[in-house]
Design an enzyme around this catalytic site. Structure first.
Site, PDB file in Angstrom:
ATOM      1  N   ASN A   8       1.032  -1.154  -0.030  1.00 46.84           N
ATOM      2  CA  ASN A   8       0.088  -0.022  -0.093  1.00 46.84           C
ATOM      3  C   ASN A   8       0.794   1.299  -0.017  1.00 46.84           C
ATOM      4  O   ASN A   8       1.599   1.427   0.857  1.00 46.84           O
ATOM      5  CB  ASN A   8      -0.859  -0.269   1.166  1.00 46.84           C
ATOM      6  CG  ASN A   8      -1.758   1.336   1.622  1.00 46.84           C
ATOM      7  OD1 ASN A   8      -1.646   2.009   0.632  1.00 46.84           O
ATOM      8  ND2 ASN A   8      -2.164   1.306   2.648  1.00 46.84           N
ATOM      9  N   LYS A  10       0.061   4.380  -0.331  1.00 48.72           N
ATOM     10  CA  LYS A  10      -0.456   5.527   0.253  1.00 48.72           C
ATOM     11  C   LYS A  10      -0.161   6.653  -0.639  1.00 48.72           C
ATOM     12  O   LYS A  10      -0.367   6.554  -1.746  1.00 48.72           O
ATOM     13  CB  LYS A  10      -0.088   5.463   1.775  1.00 48.72           C
ATOM     14  CG  LYS A  10      -0.146   4.370   2.499  1.00 48.72           C
ATOM     15  CD  LYS A  10       0.084   4.465   4.047  1.00 48.72           C
ATOM     16  CE  LYS A  10      -0.265   3.399   4.797  1.00 48.72           C
ATOM     17  NZ  LYS A  10       0.029   3.280   6.200  1.00 48.72           N
ATOM     18  N   HIS A  93      -9.529   0.929   4.599  1.00 46.89           N
ATOM     19  CA  HIS A  93      -8.371   1.217   5.537  1.00 46.89           C
ATOM     20  C   HIS A  93      -8.390   2.078   6.715  1.00 46.89           C
ATOM     21  O   HIS A  93      -9.207   3.048   6.647  1.00 46.89           O
ATOM     22  CB  HIS A  93      -7.142   1.714   4.502  1.00 46.89           C
ATOM     23  CG  HIS A  93      -5.878   1.737   5.355  1.00 46.89           C
ATOM     24  ND1 HIS A  93      -5.371   2.746   6.075  1.00 46.89           N
ATOM     25  CD2 HIS A  93      -4.978   1.051   5.001  1.00 46.89           C
ATOM     26  CE1 HIS A  93      -4.369   2.467   6.391  1.00 46.89           C
ATOM     27  NE2 HIS A  93      -3.892   1.368   5.933  1.00 46.89           N
ATOM     28  N   GLU A  95      -6.854   4.493   7.633  1.00 45.25           N
ATOM     29  CA  GLU A  95      -6.752   6.002   7.286  1.00 45.25           C
ATOM     30  C   GLU A  95      -8.063   6.589   6.760  1.00 45.25           C
ATOM     31  O   GLU A  95      -8.271   7.778   7.019  1.00 45.25           O
ATOM     32  CB  GLU A  95      -5.358   6.092   6.772  1.00 45.25           C
ATOM     33  CG  GLU A  95      -4.188   6.104   7.426  1.00 45.25           C
ATOM     34  CD  GLU A  95      -2.833   5.381   6.851  1.00 45.25           C
ATOM     35  OE1 GLU A  95      -2.902   5.676   5.541  1.00 45.25           O
ATOM     36  OE2 GLU A  95      -1.870   4.929   7.575  1.00 45.25           O
ATOM     37  N   GLU A 160      -5.348  -5.085  10.606  1.00 43.72           N
ATOM     38  CA  GLU A 160      -4.289  -3.993  10.932  1.00 43.72           C
ATOM     39  C   GLU A 160      -4.495  -3.272  12.213  1.00 43.72           C
ATOM     40  O   GLU A 160      -5.416  -2.377  12.165  1.00 43.72           O
ATOM     41  CB  GLU A 160      -4.389  -2.954   9.785  1.00 43.72           C
ATOM     42  CG  GLU A 160      -3.812  -3.540   8.329  1.00 43.72           C
ATOM     43  CD  GLU A 160      -3.448  -2.459   7.438  1.00 43.72           C
ATOM     44  OE1 GLU A 160      -2.109  -2.905   6.802  1.00 43.72           O
ATOM     45  OE2 GLU A 160      -4.220  -1.503   7.144  1.00 43.72           O
ATOM     46  N   GLY A 166       2.620   2.045  10.675  1.00 42.64           N
ATOM     47  CA  GLY A 166       3.570   3.216  10.584  1.00 42.64           C
ATOM     48  C   GLY A 166       4.255   3.641  11.759  1.00 42.64           C
ATOM     49  O   GLY A 166       4.874   4.419  12.037  1.00 42.64           O
ATOM     50  N   SER A 205       3.469  -2.289  10.143  1.00 43.33           N
ATOM     51  CA  SER A 205       4.862  -2.401  10.359  1.00 43.33           C
ATOM     52  C   SER A 205       5.507  -3.699  10.091  1.00 43.33           C
ATOM     53  O   SER A 205       6.483  -4.185  10.863  1.00 43.33           O
ATOM     54  CB  SER A 205       5.185  -2.038  11.883  1.00 43.33           C
ATOM     55  OG  SER A 205       4.764  -0.531  12.153  1.00 43.33           O
TER      56      SER A 205
END
Ligand code: PGA
Length: 245
Positions: A8, A10, A93, A95, A160, A166, A205
């Protein structure tokens, strides 16, 4: 089932950087025992798909609209992703859920739109740190699964934990095993026998140094990789750690 290693990107990837990742992936992907997927930003999907044409690396989008077309300024439909060369799309996702207020109902509608356009949806679920500290992680993930997956779902799920994305932090292998086991049972409850055929990726991660341990956990069907997917050698290193199946 072969493991799926999905990248991904992003909101990273101008033309030169995108080509600089896709080229080495095309050249390095032969003979891997897993499936590979990259999800570039919308603007790079068609050019990355051209670079990867004829290679075993698939291309996907990072989000899609629920409609096929229409007056939706700034949005991209699943049919447009397919037209640009995508065969997968990430939906829900964290985010998107956090920064764009996406609800389970919206994620479910996007999942249906993806399937209607012939794309394989990767539906993301995962608890926040506060939810895990409160011992609510299975309740949260169970709710996301029942709210986000349409009847007859036959795509991919990505677990996730939001606090692992991250951050360089990952759950223990025992925690991953427990959550993936919980998700498998929930999928079978929800989808019947077909729930056994849904791959459950781990994301958050993942890097070359921890990939082998995470990918060896029971019920882990692959990885959804953010930061480390922006470096072709790191991404291929994760792919080489996949368990042949
Ligand atoms: P990360 O991102 O690998 O950079 O933690 C994972 C993701 O958001 O899919």
């Amino acid at each position: 089932m072969r493991q799926l290693i999905a990248g991904n990107w992003k909101m990273y990837g101008l033309t030169e950087q995108a080509a600089g990742i896709a080229g080495p992936l095309r050249d390095g992907a032969a003979g891997l025992s897993c499936d590979l997927l990259v999800c570039p930003p919308f603007t790079q999907i068609a050019s990355v798909a051209r670079i990867l044409a004829g290679s075993p690396v698939a291309v996907g989008g990072q989000d899609c609209h629920v409609a096929t077309q229409g007056a939706h300024t700034g949005d991209i439909s699943a049919a447009m992703l397919a037209d640009a060369g995508a065969s997968y799309v990430i939906v829900g996702h964290s985010e998107r859920r956090q920064n764009h207020g996406e609800t389970d109902a919206l994620v479910r509608a996007k999942t249906e739109a993806a399937v209607a356009a012939g794309l394989t949806p990767i539906v993301c679920v995962g608890e926040t740190e506060a939810e895990r500290v409160a011992g609510r992680e299975t309740e949260v993930v169970g709710g996301q699964l029942s709210g986000s997956l349409p009847a007859g779902f036959a795509g991919v799920v990505a677990y996730e934990p939001v606090w692992a994305i991250g951050t360089g932090r990952t759950p223990t292998e025992a925690d991953v095993a427990a959550m993936h086991g919980f998700i498998r049972a929930a999928l079978v409850r929800q989808l019947g026998a077909a729930g056994q055929g849904v791959s459950i990726l781990y994301g958050g991660s993942v890097k070359p140094s921890n990939a082998a341990a995470l990918l060896a956990v029971p019920e882990v069907g692959g990885a959804l990789v953010g930061g480390a997917s922006l470096n072709a050698e790191d991404f291929l290193g994760i792919a080489r750690a996949a368990v042949a199946g």
